[in-house]
Design an enzyme around this catalytic site. Structure first.
Site, mmCIF file in Angstrom:
data_model
loop_
_atom_site.group_PDB
_atom_site.id
_atom_site.type_symbol
_atom_site.label_atom_id
_atom_site.label_comp_id
_atom_site.label_asym_id
_atom_site.label_seq_id
_atom_site.Cartn_x
_atom_site.Cartn_y
_atom_site.Cartn_z
ATOM 1 N N THR A 189 -24.651 -12.936 -16.759
ATOM 2 C CA THR A 189 -26.097 -13.084 -16.648
ATOM 3 C C THR A 189 -26.650 -11.676 -16.425
ATOM 4 O O THR A 189 -25.882 -10.752 -16.167
ATOM 5 C CB THR A 189 -26.470 -13.964 -15.445
ATOM 6 O OG1 THR A 189 -26.041 -13.268 -14.256
ATOM 7 C CG2 THR A 189 -25.784 -15.310 -15.484
ATOM 8 N N GLU A 336 -25.596 -19.604 -18.533
ATOM 9 C CA GLU A 336 -24.779 -20.574 -17.791
ATOM 10 C C GLU A 336 -24.604 -21.893 -18.529
ATOM 11 O O GLU A 336 -23.794 -22.722 -18.142
ATOM 12 C CB GLU A 336 -25.408 -20.871 -16.410
ATOM 13 C CG GLU A 336 -25.322 -19.727 -15.425
ATOM 14 C CD GLU A 336 -26.529 -18.800 -15.460
ATOM 15 O OE1 GLU A 336 -27.166 -18.682 -16.530
ATOM 16 O OE2 GLU A 336 -26.841 -18.186 -14.424
ATOM 17 N N LYS A 445 -39.427 -11.192 -18.720
ATOM 18 C CA LYS A 445 -38.565 -11.346 -19.888
ATOM 19 C C LYS A 445 -39.236 -10.686 -21.091
ATOM 20 O O LYS A 445 -40.189 -11.201 -21.637
ATOM 21 C CB LYS A 445 -38.281 -12.809 -20.161
ATOM 22 C CG LYS A 445 -37.042 -12.942 -21.005
ATOM 23 C CD LYS A 445 -36.334 -14.235 -20.755
ATOM 24 C CE LYS A 445 -34.934 -14.170 -21.329
ATOM 25 N NZ LYS A 445 -34.355 -15.467 -21.566
ATOM 26 N N TRP A 450 -34.004 -9.766 -19.887
ATOM 27 C CA TRP A 450 -34.524 -9.771 -18.522
ATOM 28 C C TRP A 450 -34.807 -8.364 -18.003
ATOM 29 O O TRP A 450 -34.052 -7.439 -18.263
ATOM 30 C CB TRP A 450 -33.489 -10.337 -17.565
ATOM 31 C CG TRP A 450 -33.219 -11.794 -17.673
ATOM 32 C CD1 TRP A 450 -32.051 -12.358 -18.058
ATOM 33 C CD2 TRP A 450 -34.097 -12.858 -17.353
ATOM 34 N NE1 TRP A 450 -32.159 -13.715 -17.995
ATOM 35 C CE2 TRP A 450 -33.395 -14.046 -17.570
ATOM 36 C CE3 TRP A 450 -35.420 -12.920 -16.900
ATOM 37 C CZ2 TRP A 450 -33.977 -15.297 -17.352
ATOM 38 C CZ3 TRP A 450 -35.988 -14.150 -16.691
ATOM 39 C CH2 TRP A 450 -35.273 -15.319 -16.916
HETATM 40 P P1 AMP Z 1 -30.527 -16.061 -20.251
HETATM 41 O O1 AMP Z 1 -29.435 -16.538 -19.372
HETATM 42 O O2 AMP Z 1 -30.686 -14.593 -20.276
HETATM 43 O O3 AMP Z 1 -30.405 -16.637 -21.622
HETATM 44 O O4 AMP Z 1 -31.906 -16.585 -19.663
HETATM 45 C C1 AMP Z 1 -32.121 -17.935 -19.362
HETATM 46 C C2 AMP Z 1 -33.551 -18.158 -18.953
HETATM 47 O O5 AMP Z 1 -34.433 -17.879 -20.046
HETATM 48 C C3 AMP Z 1 -33.869 -19.579 -18.568
HETATM 49 O O6 AMP Z 1 -33.510 -19.844 -17.237
HETATM 50 C C4 AMP Z 1 -35.379 -19.623 -18.778
HETATM 51 O O7 AMP Z 1 -36.067 -19.079 -17.663
HETATM 52 C C5 AMP Z 1 -35.590 -18.715 -19.960
HETATM 53 N N1 AMP Z 1 -35.691 -19.510 -21.201
HETATM 54 C C6 AMP Z 1 -34.734 -19.752 -22.102
HETATM 55 N N2 AMP Z 1 -35.207 -20.508 -23.111
HETATM 56 C C7 AMP Z 1 -36.498 -20.773 -22.831
HETATM 57 C C8 AMP Z 1 -37.545 -21.516 -23.479
HETATM 58 N N3 AMP Z 1 -37.351 -22.114 -24.646
HETATM 59 N N4 AMP Z 1 -38.750 -21.562 -22.873
HETATM 60 C C9 AMP Z 1 -38.966 -20.934 -21.692
HETATM 61 N N5 AMP Z 1 -38.041 -20.216 -21.040
HETATM 62 C C10 AMP Z 1 -36.821 -20.140 -21.598
#
Ligand code: AMP
Length: 546
Positions: A189, A336, A445, A450
């Site tokens: 992550t 995750e 984001k 991130w």
């Molecule tokens: P990552 O582990 O870097 O892929 O980030 C995951 C996070 O991205 C999630 O917990 C959400 O906060 C955000 N995220 C992923 N897909 C979406 C989506 N379709 N709409 C809004 N937030 C999203």
């Protein structure tokens, strides 16, 4: 219990690889190289090269079961070879996210105890910035820009050329029969709360995720598809699209390090792409290029474009469909959850809704895919009602959801009754559609990556003129979100935007730098004294849209 009498056949990536070799030898792989020419190979060549790599890994590099072997690379065919050869010899593929700061990359590679790294030639300067931080690293293998061209420049002492490494090896490899629960892939992550945390996917979890995303209910990936994963292979396994494409024998198109709209549109039109996947930032760029020159590209082959990683704005989904007749499929997921957790499909009973209702469904995060279960809870852990209004933290469980991190971090993310706490604040309606209303963790984001507000704040607050700094996500027309810093100066002290920027420059990746510094009287706080980021977003969230 009466046990069923079916075979105990392991769910492993080896099956996908061998299936592709057996049935799909004529399918094609296309990589867009640095100079935008294309390298084309057949699946037959891909299978042979993957076998050669497996031989080299085990015989030349001494890779043993469970060893972590890293990649630091863009999307291309040799990276796909590593995607299969490394897990199928029994080792663990560790994809390093090249957008992270070198300090974080060093932390991650050290924590993962990577023994070998496969690195793009163009990324060697980045590797040099953290290589010394990784004591376990004993070899660097370099992916050439063009696998078919002879090497033009010599490599640094001790580094191996990927093409030389595999050249003399036999293409046949006796793949071991792996346990389906053995580790296959390690993804970290992005360390928004504390250090990055490792998520260790198993063969079984990848195999099941692959089958479910391939189904018509989800991405619908089949052998007649032409797949362009714009989403990087270094972030959450490009949403599993490389595995699904090989499992189905689909033609795969790789953009290399190219993420600009025109190059991607040229590739889509030329290669007759049917399915592409990327973060909203990519699609925002593509939509505006299409709006500017609607007749330039023939995208009639496109079946659907998956979009996720951050929220897909309704105007984007609508723009593609009404102005260009293109369908977008919105999905939610996390590192995750490997990553696909939910998809915004319109159930048959809701298809008669008004255009506004249908758009609202498409723009929601959708509902859980097969084998994933969803619920949302309040701070006490109470499970909340699916009324479309009550907000709570989204929790998920399923065979490709992490049950713990690699290492012992983040235990509080896993509930006693077996759910994973996502950190996303959502509502869920009576039909099960999830809508993300906020993120409990307040990260920014930007373009799918991130940015930790807390780390930026800490650095800014080290400046002698700064009393308080709160970094929040401001909306941005291109990057979706960008960091903006709200600054309270110490009484009698002064600092300009440029001075503050200069004081943190070089400490973070360039894209982390706040777009604006706003000088304010006070920063709104919660009842427990924490910065109230949601209020900052209400007050100043649109400053970059003007
Ligand atoms: P990552 O582990 O870097 O892929 O980030 C995951 C996070 O991205 C999630 O917990 C959400 O906060 C955000 N995220 C992923 N897909 C979406 C989506 N379709 N709409 C809004 N937030 C999203």
């Amino acid at each position: 219990m009466l046990t069923g009498r079916m075979m105990d056949f392991p769910l492993t990536l080896t099956h996908f690889l061998e299936r592709a070799r057996t049935f799909f030898g004529k399918s094609e792989l296309v990589t867009c190289l640095v100079d935008k020419t294309e390298c084309r190979m057949s699946y037959e060549e891909f299978s042979a090269r993957t076998g050669k790599l497996a031989n080299a890994l085990t015989h030349k590099l001494g890779i043993k079961a469970g060893d972590r072997v890293a990649t630091l690379a863009f999307n291309h065919q040799p990276h796909l070879e590593a995607y299969f050869a490394i897990p199928c010899v029994g080792a663990v593929l560790h994809t390093l996210n090249l957008r992270l700061h070198p300090t974080e990359l060093g932390y991650i590679a050290k924590h993962g105890e990577d023994v070998v790294v496969f690195c793009d030639e163009a990324l060697l300067p980045l590797l040099e910035k953290f290589r010394a931080d990784v004591p376990s690293l004993r070899k660097v293998v370099v992916f050439r820009n063009d696998p078919k061209a002879p090497r033009s420049t010599p490599l640094p002492e001790g580094f191996l050329d990927y093409e030389d490494l595999i050249a003399g090896e036999p293409s046949h490899f006796d793949w071991p029969r792996l346990e389906e629960n053995s580790a296959a892939m390690l993804c970290y992550t992005s360390g928004t709360t504390g250090n990055p945390k490792g998520v260790l996917y198993s063969h079984r979890s990848i195999a099941l995720h692959t089958l479910v995303i391939m189904s018509r209910e989800n991405m619908g990936i089949a052998g007649d598809d032409v797949i362009l994963p714009v989403v990087p292979m270094f972030h959450a396994a490009a949403w599993g699209t490389p595995f699904a494409a090989v499992a189905a024998g689909s033609k795969l198109v790789f953009g290399g390090g190219h993420f600009d709209a025109v190059t991607l549109l040229d590739l889509m039109a030329k290669e007759r792409v049917t399915f592409a996947a990327g973060v909203p930032t990519i699609w925002i760029g593509i939509l505006s290029a299409l709006d500017a020159e609607p007749k330039r590209w023939d995208l009639s082959s496109m079946r659907t474009m998956a979009i996720g990683g951050s929220a897909a704005p309704p105007a984007l989904i609508d723009g593609f469909s009404t102005r260009h007749g293109l369908e977008v499929t919105h999905a939610w997921g996390m590192t995750e959850t490997q990553p696909v957790g939910t998809m915004a499909r319109i159930k048959p009973n809701l298809r008669g809704g008004s255009p506004e209702q249908l758009l609202a469904l498409r723009a929601s995060q959708g509902f859980a895919v097969t084998f994933v279960e969803q619920r949302h809870t309040d701070e006490t852990g109470k499970v909340l009602a699916w009324d479309g209004e009550t907000m709570g933290e989204l929790e998920v469980r399923g065979p490709w959801v992490a049950k713990s991190y690699f290492g012992d971090e983040g235990k509080d993310r896993f509930t006693a009754d077996g759910w994973f706490k996502t950190g996303d604040v959502v509502t869920i309606d009576a039909e099960g559609y999830v809508r993300i209303t906020d993120r409990s963790k307040d990260v920014v984001k930007s373009g799918g990556e991130w940015i930790s507000s807390v780390q930026l704040e800490n650095a800014l607050m080290a400046h002698p003129a700064v009393l308080e700094a709160a970094v929040f996500a401001a909306r941005h027309p291109k990057w979706d979100e960008r960091p903006v810093a709200a600054i309270v100066l110490r009484p009698g002290k002064a600092a300009t935007e440029a001075e503050l920027a200069a004081s943190i420059e070089g400490k973070f990746a360039k894209y982390w730098m706040p777009d604006r510094f706003l000088f304010v009287e006070t920063i709104p706080r919660t009842s427990t004294g924490k910065f109230l980021k949601s209020r900052l977003r209400e007050l100043y969230g649109e400053v970059l849209m003007k």
